[in-house]
Write an enzyme that holds these catalytic residues in place. Structure first.
Site, mmCIF file in Angstrom:
data_model
loop_
_atom_site.group_PDB
_atom_site.id
_atom_site.type_symbol
_atom_site.label_atom_id
_atom_site.label_comp_id
_atom_site.label_asym_id
_atom_site.label_seq_id
_atom_site.Cartn_x
_atom_site.Cartn_y
_atom_site.Cartn_z
ATOM 1 N N ASP A 1 70.789 45.546 -37.091
ATOM 2 C CA ASP A 1 71.146 46.963 -37.105
ATOM 3 C C ASP A 1 72.138 47.271 -38.222
ATOM 4 O O ASP A 1 72.948 46.418 -38.597
ATOM 5 C CB ASP A 1 71.761 47.344 -35.753
ATOM 6 C CG ASP A 1 71.718 48.830 -35.502
ATOM 7 O OD1 ASP A 1 70.910 49.524 -36.158
ATOM 8 O OD2 ASP A 1 72.494 49.307 -34.663
ATOM 9 N N HIS B 1 67.335 49.298 -46.294
ATOM 10 C CA HIS B 1 66.292 48.396 -45.797
ATOM 11 C C HIS B 1 66.002 47.281 -46.800
ATOM 12 O O HIS B 1 65.750 46.135 -46.405
ATOM 13 C CB HIS B 1 65.027 49.189 -45.495
ATOM 14 C CG HIS B 1 65.181 50.154 -44.360
ATOM 15 N ND1 HIS B 1 65.737 49.795 -43.144
ATOM 16 C CD2 HIS B 1 64.869 51.478 -44.252
ATOM 17 C CE1 HIS B 1 65.752 50.846 -42.339
ATOM 18 N NE2 HIS B 1 65.238 51.874 -42.993
ATOM 19 N N LEU C 1 61.443 25.225 -38.796
ATOM 20 C CA LEU C 1 61.978 26.441 -38.164
ATOM 21 C C LEU C 1 60.829 27.354 -37.806
ATOM 22 O O LEU C 1 59.942 27.599 -38.631
ATOM 23 C CB LEU C 1 62.936 27.170 -39.118
ATOM 24 C CG LEU C 1 63.381 28.578 -38.697
ATOM 25 C CD1 LEU C 1 64.368 28.496 -37.536
ATOM 26 C CD2 LEU C 1 64.003 29.332 -39.869
#
Length: 224
Positions: free
Chosen positions: A2, A19, A113
């Site tokens: 956020d 963004h 991962l």
């Protein structure tokens, strides 16, 4: 993740700039987690509610997704990262769906991962979908209603086969989980940071891991 838009607003920049800066933070965080031996990283990249944002902002987010999938896939693969997507896919454009499928197939065998990306994801919708699926199977006589337990419901979720999260990190200063992994986070530790996602870096990750290491997880059991 956020704080992208607030980060941009504070700098008198359009939301798209926030963004783009957030996408760079994704790259930093994936690499930092892989380097530290973290096995699973789940990123809430685009919620089902995010479609309600201005059309140009949604378009920019879709283009960023295309850019990331197109330009980062080989680097992720070379670094042993497996890409997995959770959420409802039907609403995305065909080219994005093709890129997602290619990313998942290309990295399927990687073990360093698991990068789990939540796209068009909402936890309430996920739970409703799982309930419908189990109800349909029961109505068809494929399972006994009495056999519908926690394990059965978990197996019908988007995250089937993945472990529940140990730690939730929310950046941007908000103190809520915003319809994210409601079932899976029954015993997850929460950490809320005031730093905006575009500024999140290795130092913040280290602080978060150190904070988590000091906690005693009891899972509802008195460990004294």
């Amino acid at each position: 993740m956020d704080g992208n838009r607030r980060w941009a607003k504070a700098r008198h920049l359009p939301a798209a700039a926030g963004h783009r800066a957030g996408a760079k933070a994704v790259q930093r965080t994936v690499e930092a987690c892989a380097d530290r031996g973290i096995r699973y990283l789940t990123l809430y990249a685009f919620s089902s509610e995010n479609w309600g944002r201005p059309r140009d902002e949604v378009g920019e987010l879709m283009n960023l997704m295309r850019h990331y999938l197109r330009n980062e896939l080989e680097r992720l693969h070379e670094n042993g990262v497996r890409v997995r997507m959770i959420g409802e896919r039907e609403r995305f454009d065909p080219d994005i769906l093709d890129m997602i499928a290619r990313a998942e197939e290309r990295t399927r065998g990687n073990l360093r991962l698991d990068l789990v990306v939540a796209l068009n994801y909402g936890a309430r919708a996920e739970l409703a979908r799982a309930a419908r699926q189990l109800a349909q199977r029961a109505a068809a006589g494929l399972i006994d209603v009495a056999a519908i337990n926690e394990d059965a419901l978990a197996s019908a979720l988007h995250t089937s086969g993945l472990p529940d999260p140990d730690l939730l990190i929310r950046t941007g200063g908000e103190r809520r989980i915003s319809n994210f992994l409601l079932w899976q986070m029954a015993y997850t530790e929460f950490l809320f940071l005031d730093v905006g996602w575009p500024d999140f870096g290795e130092k913040d990750l280290e602080l978060a891991l150190a904070d988590y290491a000091r906690r005693e997880r009891r899972y509802g059991v008195d460990a004294r």
